[in-house]
Structure formats: structure tokens, C-alpha cells
Scaffold this motif. Structure first.
Motif, PDB file in Angstrom:
ATOM      1  N   LEU A 200       0.856  -1.183   0.000  1.00 46.45           N
ATOM      2  CA  LEU A 200       0.000   0.000   0.000  1.00 46.45           C
ATOM      3  C   LEU A 200       0.896   1.238   0.000  1.00 46.45           C
ATOM      4  CD1 LEU A 200      -2.797   1.368   0.255  1.00 46.45           C
ATOM      5  CD2 LEU A 200      -2.673   0.998   2.726  1.00 46.45           C
ATOM      6  N   PHE A 201       0.410   2.319  -0.641  1.00 45.40           N
ATOM      7  CA  PHE A 201       1.152   3.575  -0.662  1.00 45.40           C
ATOM      8  C   PHE A 201       1.548   4.024   0.746  1.00 45.40           C
ATOM      9  CE2 PHE A 201      -1.428   4.205  -4.601  1.00 45.40           C
ATOM     10  CZ  PHE A 201      -0.367   4.323  -5.493  1.00 45.40           C
ATOM     11  N   ASP A 202       2.609   4.826   0.817  1.00 45.58           N
ATOM     12  CA  ASP A 202       3.060   5.390   2.096  1.00 45.58           C
ATOM     13  C   ASP A 202       1.952   6.194   2.769  1.00 45.58           C
ATOM     14  OD1 ASP A 202       5.602   4.382   1.657  1.00 45.58           O
ATOM     15  OD2 ASP A 202       6.363   6.242   0.778  1.00 45.58           O
ATOM     16  N   LYS A 203       2.020   6.222   4.097  1.00 44.91           N
ATOM     17  CA  LYS A 203       1.095   7.053   4.873  1.00 44.91           C
ATOM     18  C   LYS A 203       1.489   8.522   4.788  1.00 44.91           C
ATOM     19  CE  LYS A 203       0.780   3.556   8.571  1.00 44.91           C
ATOM     20  NZ  LYS A 203       0.999   3.360  10.015  1.00 44.91           N
ATOM     21  N   GLY A 204       0.531   9.375   5.125  1.00 48.02           N
ATOM     22  CA  GLY A 204       0.840  10.762   5.412  1.00 48.02           C
ATOM     23  C   GLY A 204       0.598  11.764   4.309  1.00 48.02           C
ATOM     24  N   ASP A 210      -4.511   7.086   4.083  1.00 50.79           N
ATOM     25  CA  ASP A 210      -4.449   6.994   5.543  1.00 50.79           C
ATOM     26  C   ASP A 210      -5.643   6.229   6.101  1.00 50.79           C
ATOM     27  OD1 ASP A 210      -2.116   8.418   5.452  1.00 50.79           O
ATOM     28  OD2 ASP A 210      -3.009  10.325   6.079  1.00 50.79           O
ATOM     29  N   LEU A 211      -6.821   6.418   5.493  1.00 50.71           N
ATOM     30  CA  LEU A 211      -7.997   5.669   5.941  1.00 50.71           C
ATOM     31  C   LEU A 211      -7.823   4.171   5.699  1.00 50.71           C
ATOM     32  CD1 LEU A 211     -10.853   8.023   4.665  1.00 50.71           C
ATOM     33  CD2 LEU A 211     -10.234   7.557   7.048  1.00 50.71           C
ATOM     34  N   LEU A 212      -7.190   3.824   4.592  1.00 51.94           N
ATOM     35  CA  LEU A 212      -6.921   2.403   4.327  1.00 51.94           C
ATOM     36  C   LEU A 212      -5.943   1.821   5.345  1.00 51.94           C
ATOM     37  CD1 LEU A 212      -6.733   2.357   0.433  1.00 51.94           C
ATOM     38  CD2 LEU A 212      -8.189   0.869   1.821  1.00 51.94           C
ATOM     39  N   TRP A 213      -4.886   2.561   5.646  1.00 56.11           N
ATOM     40  CA  TRP A 213      -3.942   2.089   6.671  1.00 56.11           C
ATOM     41  C   TRP A 213      -4.655   1.877   8.006  1.00 56.11           C
ATOM     42  CZ3 TRP A 213       0.620  -0.056   6.295  1.00 56.11           C
ATOM     43  CH2 TRP A 213       1.420   0.212   5.183  1.00 56.11           C
ATOM     44  N   MET A 224       1.357  -5.845   6.159  1.00 54.44           N
ATOM     45  CA  MET A 224       1.326  -4.692   5.261  1.00 54.44           C
ATOM     46  C   MET A 224       2.741  -4.174   5.015  1.00 54.44           C
ATOM     47  SD  MET A 224      -1.782  -4.398   4.487  1.00 54.44           S
ATOM     48  CE  MET A 224      -1.602  -2.895   3.531  1.00 54.44           C
ATOM     49  N   LYS A 225       3.005  -3.827   3.767  1.00 55.61           N
ATOM     50  CA  LYS A 225       4.279  -3.216   3.388  1.00 55.61           C
ATOM     51  C   LYS A 225       3.991  -1.919   2.646  1.00 55.61           C
ATOM     52  CE  LYS A 225       7.133  -7.393   3.163  1.00 55.61           C
ATOM     53  NZ  LYS A 225       8.060  -8.207   2.327  1.00 55.61           N
ATOM     54  N   SER A 226       4.796  -0.911   2.943  1.00 57.11           N
ATOM     55  CA  SER A 226       4.593   0.409   2.357  1.00 57.11           C
ATOM     56  C   SER A 226       5.426   0.574   1.092  1.00 57.11           C
ATOM     57  CB  SER A 226       4.990   1.480   3.382  1.00 57.11           C
ATOM     58  OG  SER A 226       4.853   2.763   2.850  1.00 57.11           O
ATOM     59  N   VAL A 227       4.835   1.199   0.064  1.00 58.60           N
ATOM     60  CA  VAL A 227       5.570   1.527  -1.166  1.00 58.60           C
ATOM     61  C   VAL A 227       5.375   3.006  -1.450  1.00 58.60           C
ATOM     62  CG1 VAL A 227       5.445  -0.777  -2.176  1.00 58.60           C
ATOM     63  CG2 VAL A 227       3.601   0.846  -2.616  1.00 58.60           C
ATOM     64  N   SER A 228       6.417   3.640  -1.977  1.00 52.13           N
ATOM     65  CA  SER A 228       6.340   5.076  -2.228  1.00 52.13           C
ATOM     66  C   SER A 228       5.596   5.409  -3.512  1.00 52.13           C
ATOM     67  CB  SER A 228       7.753   5.676  -2.286  1.00 52.13           C
ATOM     68  OG  SER A 228       8.510   5.060  -3.316  1.00 52.13           O
TER      69      SER A 228
END
Length: 295
Positions: A200-204, A210-213, A224-228
Motif C-alpha cells: 500500500l502507498f506510504d502514509k501521510g 491513511d484511511l486504508l492504513w 502490510m508493506k509500504s511503497v512510495s
């Protein structure tokens, strides 16, 4: 058109494999070619060629230089052609950026309904790369090189730089590799994702992300892993794994190795027109009419 004569000569030597053949191709003498290459080596401060009794080969540094010179020359020629078209059209054109993830087709559909209100205008479709660098350059160039791109946008960083006109909402979904067991399903629930890894895209930067996170945080059994950034390279890489990608329904046909499945949720993100902070009067008019047509 030649962006730099000596770089163009270097590319020609690389393609022809010898100074003599390059000279014939360029309609100059072999000593003139050699003189240009010696000058270029002196200016750059490194060797461009390995010279042997059997001929010449490019050094690794020269190979890099040739590759980038070709790209720069192609971009320069494209820019010259765009400039000529702008002059020929007396500036009366809308320039639409288009890529795999941000296709121009939605704009064209709107244009087909509104074009009669813009007599004398033409469309120019300008392709761009979908990687992070490419889209960043395009966003920065809105109003200069490109007038519009059509994209999902909830990015605070982007909205500081450009205007955004929402046309509709697009839904978040899950992209599943076709070899994955979940690919057989028609719709997913959060519990279907337990034990899986999802990107999932990075937070912030975007409220919709952000709602998905926040939602995924309620389901610790999902890794979950973050991608830019999401581009075709990420899909190529993940097609060989069992990783899932949180995606958008508008990308449903983006990659043949994935199926894009709806999820039992109501998460959406705005989709519409990105354009310059200080647009021309006709661009303002087009945006206003596009919104009215879409209501």
C-alpha cells in the motif's frame, strides 16, 4: 535535429563500429571524426574508446554517455516538434499528458462532447513515463509543457503545486497475481486477506490512503508493506510473488498477470483533471464545462 554535434558523432561511431564508417555516414572525413572524439575525451576527462588492432570498442563510461545522449536527443526532438506545432496552431491547443496509469482517454471523451465550444483548438497527446521521476516532472511542468493530466489525486504534495478538478470517485481494490489462490474469487473480504502480504502507498500524503492504513491496522493478521509509488515495474516484480497490491479499479487492465478484485469496503479516491495553479482563461472555461457536463 542535433542537440550536440560531438555527442551525435559519438553515437554514430558507436552505431557504425568505426571512425571511417561513421565519417561516411556523417559525410565528413575520418580525421574530422577522430578530432571531434579526441576533443570530447579531453573535455570529459575520460576515455571513450578502447583502440586495438582489430578496431574500437566503447568504454563502459562511453556506453552510458551514448545511452543517455540518445534519450536526450529524442526528448529534444520531441520538444522541437511540440514547439513547431504550437507555433503552427498559434498556441490554440490543449496538451494532454498520457501514460499507462494515467491514460488520456477520459479527457478525450470529455473533449468529444465539448470541442464545439473551442473552435480552432486541437489536442496534442504527450506521452510520459509512469515512474516516480516521470510523474514528478510532469506535475512540475503543468502549465508549461502540458496542460492537463487525468489521474487519481488525493496527494497533499501534488495539491500544493497544481489545481485539481474532481470528476468522479474511483474505488480501491486488490490486485492479485493470477497464480494466487485468491484470484479465483469474484470479491474479497478482509478475512480473505489474513495470512497474506499486501502493498500500500506510504502514509501521510493522502487522506484516502491513511484511511486504508487505519482499516488494515484493525486486521493484524494481514502483513502490510509500504511503497512510495506504484508503476508497471512494481507489478512486473510482484507478478513473480504472492504479494497483493492495493490498487484502483480504473487500472483493471494494467497488467496481464493480475486480476483486480473488488473488496467488501467503501474506500474511494478522487479522480479528475490536474492542471496548472494559474491556468489560462480557456483552460478555466474547459474545466468549468467539464464539471457541469459530469454533474
Amino acid at each position: 535535429m542535433i542537440l550536440n554535434e560531438k555527442l551525435a558523432t559519438l553515437v554514430c561511431v558507436a552505431e557504425q563500429g568505426s571512425f571511417g564508417k561513421a565519417a561516411d555516414k556523417l559525410f565528413i572525413s575520418a580525421p574530422a571524426v577522430i578530432k571531434q572524439m579526441n576533443f570530447l575525451e579531453d573535455k570529459l576527462g575520460f576515455k571513450l574508446f578502447n583502440r586495438t588492432n582489430h578496431g574500437i570498442t566503447l568504454t563502459p563510461a562511453a556506453s552510458i554517455l551514448c545511452r543517455e545522449a540518445k534519450i536526450l536527443t529524442e526528448r529534444f526532438n520531441t520538444a522541437v516538434e511540440e514547439a513547431r506545432q504550437t507555433v503552427q496552431n498559434n498556441g490554440r491547443s490543449f496538451r494532454i499528458g498520457s501514460s499507462i496509469f494515467k491514460p488520456c482517454q477520459p479527457f478525450i471523451e470529455i473533449w468529444n462532447r465539448l470541442s464545439s465550444h473551442f473552435p480552432g483548438y486541437t489536442l496534442q497527446i504527450l506521452p510520459f513515463d509512469d515512474d516516480h521521476t516521470g510523474i514528478t516532472e510532469i506535475v512540475h511542468s503543468l502549465g508549461r509543457r502540458i496542460d492537463f493530466i487525468v489521474a487519481a489525486c488525493n496527494s497533499k504534495r501534488w495539491l500544493e503545486q497544481v489545481n485539481f478538478c474532481k470528476l468522479w470517485d474511483c474505488k480501491f481494490c486488490i490486485a492479485v497475481p493470477k497464480h494466487h489462490i485468491l484470484a479465483k474469487k469474484e470479491k474479497l473480504s478482509m478475512t480473505d486477506l489474513y495470512g497474506e502480504t499486501a502493498l500500500l502507498f506510504d502514509k501521510g500524503d493522502a487522506d484516502s490512503i491513511d484511511l486504508l492504513w487505519e482499516e488494515f491496522s484493525r486486521h493484524p493478521k494481514i502483513t502490510m508493506k509500504s511503497v512510495s509509488y506504484t508503476d508497471i515495474g512494481l507489478f512486473n516484480q510482484m507478478s513473480r510473488t504472492n504479494c497483493l497490491i492495493v490498487s484502483l479499479d480504473i487500472w483493471a487492465n494494467i497488467h496481464p498477470s493480475f486480476v483486480f478484485l473488488p473488496v467488501d469496503w467503501n474506500f474511494v479516491t478522487p479522480y479528475g483533471l490536474l492542471y496548472a495553479k494559474e491556468p489560462s482563461a480557456d483552460i478555466k472555461k474547459f474545466v468549468k464545462m467539464a464539471v457541469r457536463q459530469n454533474d
